[in-house]
Design an enzyme around this catalytic site. Structure first.
Site, PDB file in Angstrom:
ATOM      1  N   GLY A 363      -0.592  -3.536  -7.236  1.00 57.39           N
ATOM      2  CA  GLY A 363      -0.153  -2.571  -6.249  1.00 57.39           C
ATOM      3  C   GLY A 363      -0.981  -1.308  -6.301  1.00 57.39           C
ATOM      4  N   PRO A 364      -0.832  -0.426  -5.327  1.00 56.99           N
ATOM      5  CA  PRO A 364      -1.614   0.815  -5.306  1.00 56.99           C
ATOM      6  C   PRO A 364      -1.227   1.745  -6.448  1.00 56.99           C
ATOM      7  CG  PRO A 364       0.016   0.790  -3.543  1.00 56.99           C
ATOM      8  CD  PRO A 364       0.040  -0.566  -4.159  1.00 56.99           C
ATOM      9  N   PRO A 365      -2.047   2.764  -6.720  1.00 52.10           N
ATOM     10  CA  PRO A 365      -1.736   3.685  -7.823  1.00 52.10           C
ATOM     11  C   PRO A 365      -0.454   4.469  -7.558  1.00 52.10           C
ATOM     12  CG  PRO A 365      -4.033   3.909  -7.113  1.00 52.10           C
ATOM     13  CD  PRO A 365      -3.350   3.060  -6.099  1.00 52.10           C
ATOM     14  N   GLY A 366       0.267   4.742  -8.659  1.00 51.72           N
ATOM     15  CA  GLY A 366       1.420   5.628  -8.577  1.00 51.72           C
ATOM     16  C   GLY A 366       2.715   5.012  -8.115  1.00 51.72           C
ATOM     17  N   VAL A 367       2.793   3.673  -8.011  1.00 45.31           N
ATOM     18  CA  VAL A 367       4.036   3.049  -7.538  1.00 45.31           C
ATOM     19  C   VAL A 367       4.934   2.625  -8.695  1.00 45.31           C
ATOM     20  CG1 VAL A 367       3.028   2.275  -5.370  1.00 45.31           C
ATOM     21  CG2 VAL A 367       2.895   0.798  -7.363  1.00 45.31           C
ATOM     22  N   GLY A 368       4.536   2.905  -9.937  1.00 44.53           N
ATOM     23  CA  GLY A 368       5.424   2.642 -11.072  1.00 44.53           C
ATOM     24  C   GLY A 368       5.191   1.325 -11.772  1.00 44.53           C
ATOM     25  N   LYS A 369       3.960   0.790 -11.726  1.00 44.80           N
ATOM     26  CA  LYS A 369       3.701  -0.500 -12.380  1.00 44.80           C
ATOM     27  C   LYS A 369       3.845  -0.378 -13.897  1.00 44.80           C
ATOM     28  CE  LYS A 369      -0.441  -0.865 -10.644  1.00 44.80           C
ATOM     29  NZ  LYS A 369      -0.460   0.371  -9.831  1.00 44.80           N
ATOM     30  N   THR A 370       3.261   0.666 -14.473  1.00 48.02           N
ATOM     31  CA  THR A 370       3.330   0.828 -15.931  1.00 48.02           C
ATOM     32  C   THR A 370       4.752   1.137 -16.379  1.00 48.02           C
ATOM     33  OG1 THR A 370       1.053   1.640 -15.945  1.00 48.02           O
ATOM     34  CG2 THR A 370       2.396   2.104 -17.889  1.00 48.02           C
ATOM     35  N   SER A 686      -7.324  -7.210  11.709  1.00 49.19           N
ATOM     36  CA  SER A 686      -6.009  -7.045  12.336  1.00 49.19           C
ATOM     37  C   SER A 686      -6.038  -6.167  13.575  1.00 49.19           C
ATOM     38  CB  SER A 686      -5.014  -6.464  11.321  1.00 49.19           C
ATOM     39  OG  SER A 686      -5.443  -5.189  10.879  1.00 49.19           O
ATOM     40  N   LYS A 729       2.925  -1.374   7.769  1.00 50.09           N
ATOM     41  CA  LYS A 729       2.610  -1.086   9.169  1.00 50.09           C
ATOM     42  C   LYS A 729       3.885  -0.765   9.959  1.00 50.09           C
ATOM     43  CE  LYS A 729      -1.607  -3.868   9.225  1.00 50.09           C
ATOM     44  NZ  LYS A 729      -2.313  -5.054   9.749  1.00 50.09           N
TER      45      LYS A 729
END
Length: 785
Positions: A363-370, A686, A729
């Site tokens: 996922g993109p940075p800062g979404v809470g993966k860690t 797209s 989107k």
């Protein structure tokens, strides 16, 4: 002159004697013993004639009966000065070199060698100044060599200094300095005096450098030997003193042995550790190898052999922990709960333990993966270890260094296991998509063994060289994109997409998690800082543009600092931040979302794009002008997007009659398609339906509804193909206040992940062909109305 001199030199028939390991120069006297019958006979024949003999060196001193191919082709004609009979039918002879000569042929071999030789006169073609300079250089190099070397006597040094002839000088120096037969022969074979002196200077310079290095090495070895002898003497004294005092170095070995005996090592690890311990005990104290072995054994002792933490598999507790620390992430949380449920069922069935899957959160940075991985470790009751792989290019970071290297250490896998203290921690490999490779190896290839459940039960670190069980470790990885992860590594992992947050999710995260954390970290009393929902939405919309919440947290921290200043200066008890305070604290908004036009426009269509910071509405503009049929594309479009524009134009040309267009309309028009925010690169398929709609609107004059947004890939047959990033989107369309969204029919399954409050705000039209899109988006011409 030299050519004429060579012409008058005549061949000579003269007795020949091959020399083993020796050679003689002109102007040089030499003593040597003669024992071979042929050589003795050659000396006797020479004494009866002119007392002259041709002396030439053998290529191999071991050859007893050399032929013409076994000896060098240039030798020296020498004058026999003295012959002495020695016991055993051998002679000792004194000869003096007279002139160089070239061997033409061997005329006779028995009872002695007779050779046909041609004398070689010394050529002196160089100018006098050049010869003087070469002589001076040779004498200086010889004196320097004599100074640093012990092979030149004072008598030889004086004799060389008395030589004034360049021919004689080169021969005398070569005879007294050169030790290699090849170098001496090269000087002998050189007929020209100047080239001979140059060659001699080169060899002397090399010998001076080698002699200097030899002296340094000898000096270093002498000092080392003296130090070793001194150290040995002192160690023996220390050992004797320790024996008198009843002390010895066996205490450390015994302590290590006791620790090793208590560890549940496998057979290979136990045997190797004991061999190393016995080897260390036999070494003298203070030996560098002792500290290396001791460090190796301590690493083995510090590893958590056979230590496991008991899993807490209470599903309700796990749900509460995950929900308390993270808002949203339904799919991620469900996958963790499924894993815990399977482990609990297997424990109850007493079927052993399930092999842990390798989860990869993308996922993109800062979404809470860690942070979600930390929550997983907390929910399972396991230790948590984190290893960042961003920028790692050295395979030794994973597998460690071999003990042959000075300062070798284990890899970060083994170091992490030591830090965890258990055999079953949760091990996070952060940023696995950012590994590289270079001449030090490929870390991604080393990770294949670590993350493969069939191999990691016997993982071997290069430092330990012992099998270590990693099969019970829960490995979890994170990445921003899976495109840069090598395919074999990606195949070993289960991909879980972590999407970007919606505005509503960011609002809830800010209220539930970020604001209490920021308040505590800045020392503000509890309840002293209030931020309204409208203020938080304003921060999200106007001051952040990201998929995660890191910038939102920094924005809240900025506001908290301003609030702290206001509390102290006004001696107040609380501060409420509304939309007015946000503008006062943070200044003018950094980002402005461009809202769609309200009235229908010709050649302007609202598209939907998926970026690293979430979804965005993207206006596609098309204009026509008189020209010759050129198609111009601007806005930093990528190759795929440019191809979509070409496909859109081709479809309109193929269906021009259906929409009331002249089949040759494009021949008299130049078409310009522009996607605003030209500084931002854009690519992807797209925008295909958007391009068709904008083009058809521009060439036909039919306006486009501005309350409609669309996305989808097109084919030349007019089919609308599915696309990605549907959730992002639709959220962009929701923020823009649009009434209708056109999606490919095959993306209907993606609507299940969209929050209901978003779906209720507009109408979703599923399209299968481009005609469906044009039917909804295009309005009739004003004249047709």
């Amino acid at each position: 002159m030299e050519t004429k001199r060579k012409k008058i030199v005549k061949m000579k028939r003269i007795p020949m004697m091959p020399l083993r390991g020796l050679m003689i120069f002109p102007h040089m006297a030499l003593h040597f013993d003669v024992g071979r019958p042929r050589s003795v006979a050659a000396l006797e024949a020479a004494m009866l004639d002119e007392q002259r003999i041709f002396l030439v060196a053998q290529k191999d001193a071991e050859t007893e009966n050399p032929g013409q191919d076994d000896i060098y082709q240039v030798g020296t004609i020498a004058q026999i000065k003295q012959v002495l009979n020695l016991p055993g039918n051998s002679l000792r002879v004194l000869v003096e070199g007279i002139q160089r000569a070239s061997l033409k042929s061997i005329i006779q071999e028995d009872p002695f060698w007779v050779a046909s030789v041609q004398p070689i006169p010394s050529s002196d073609a160089a100018q006098g100044n050049v010869l003087q300079a070469l002589m001076r250089t040779a004498q200086e190099l010889f004196e320097e060599f004599a100074r640093i070397s012990s092979r030149v006597s004072e008598e030889t040094l004086r004799s060389v200094s008395d030589v004034n002839e360049p021919d004689q000088l080169s021969d005398v120096i070569a005879a007294n300095v050169l030790t290699r037969l090849e170098d001496r022969q090269a000087i002998l074979e050189e007929a020209g005096v100047a080239p001979r002196l140059e060659r001699l200077c080169e060899i002397l310079a090399r010998e001076i450098e080698l002699t200097g290095i030899e002296k340094q090495v000898q000096s270093r070895l002498k000092k080392q030997i003296e130090k070793n002898q001194k150290d040995y003497y002192l160690r023996e004294q220390i050992r004797a003193i320790q024996e008198e005092l009843g002390e010895n170095d066996a205490a450390e070995s015994d302590a290590l042995r006791e620790r090793l005996e208590k560890l549940p090592l496998n057979e290979e690890a136990h045997d190797k550790a004991m061999r190393e311990l016995d080897r260390m005990a036999r070494m003298a104290p203070g030996t560098p190898e002792v500290s290396v072995i001791q460090s190796y054994l301590e690493w083995i002792c510090d590893l958590p052999w056979g230590k496991y933490t008991k899993d807490d598999l209470n599903l309700k507790r796990a749900r509460d922990i995950l929900d308390a620390d993270h808002y949203g992430m339904k799919q991620v949380k469900e996958r963790v709960i499924e894993y815990l449920a399977v482990r609990r069922m297997q424990q109850q069935a007493e079927q052993g333990t399930v092999r842990a899957p390798i989860l990869c959160f993308v996922g993109p940075p800062g979404v809470g993966k860690t942070s979600i991985v930390k929550g997983i470790a907390k929910a399972m009751g396991r230790k948590f270890i984190q290893m960042s792989l961003g920028g790692v290019r050295d395979e030794a970071e994973i597998r460690g260094h071999r003990r042959t290297y000075i300062g070798a250490i284990p890899g970060r896998i083994i170091a992490g296991m030591k830090q965890a203290g258990t055999m079953n921690p949760v091990f996070l490999f952060d940023e696995i998509d950012k590994m590289g490779n270079d001449f030090r190896g490929d870390p991604a290839s080393a990770m294949l063994e670590v993350l493969d459940g069939e191999q990691n039960a016997a993982f071997r670190d290069h430092y330990l060289e012992l099998p270590f069980d990693l099969s019970q470790v829960t490995f979890i990885t994170t990445a921003n994109t899976k495109d840069t992860i090598p395919a074999p590594l990606l195949d070993r992992m289960e991909i879980i997409e972590v999407p970007s947050y919606t505005e509503e999710e960011k609002l809830q995260i800010a209220k539930r998690h970020l604001l209490p954390r920021v308040t505590a970290e800045h020392g503000l009393p509890k309840g002293s800082l209030h931020v309204t929902d409208a203020a938080i939405r304003m921060m999200i919309e106007g001051y952040t543009r990201e998929a995660g919440v890191r910038t939102l947290q920094r924005t809240l921290e900025h506001a908290a600092r301003k609030a702290a200043v206001e509390l102290l200066e006004n001696h107040g008890k609380s501060v409420t931040i509304g939309k007015t305070k946000v503008a006062e604290y943070l200044g003018a908004p950094r980002y402005q979302r461009e809202l769609p036009e309200k009235e229908p426009c010709v050649g302007v269509v609202n598209g939907l794009a998926y970026t690293v910071v979430g979804g965005e509405t993207l206006a596609v503009e098309c204009a026509t002008m008189p020209g010759s049929g050129a198609l111009r594309l601007t806005g930093q479009l990528g190759d795929v997007m440019k191809e979509s524009a070409q496909a859109a134009l081709s479809w309109i040309r193929a269906h021009s009659k259906e929409y009331g267009l002249d089949p040759d309309f494009y021949k008299e028009l130049d078409i310009h398609i522009h996607v605003p925010e030209g500084a931002v690169p854009k690519d992807g398929p797209s925008a295909g339906v958007t391009m068709v709609t904008a083009l058809l609107s521009a060439v036909s004059g039919r306006p486009v509804r501005q309350d409609v947004a669309m996305t989808g890939e097109i084919t030349l047959r007019g089919r609308v193909l599915p696309i990605g990033g549907v959730k992002e989107k639709l959220l962009a369309a929701y923020r823009a206040g649009l009434h209708t969204v056109l999606l490919p029919k095959e993306n209907a399954k993606d609507l299940e992940d969209i929050p209901p409050y978003v779906l209720d705000t507009f109408r979703i039209v599923l399209t299968e062909k481009i005609d469906d899109v044009l039917h909804v988006a295009l309005l009739p011409r004003e004249s047709e109305e």
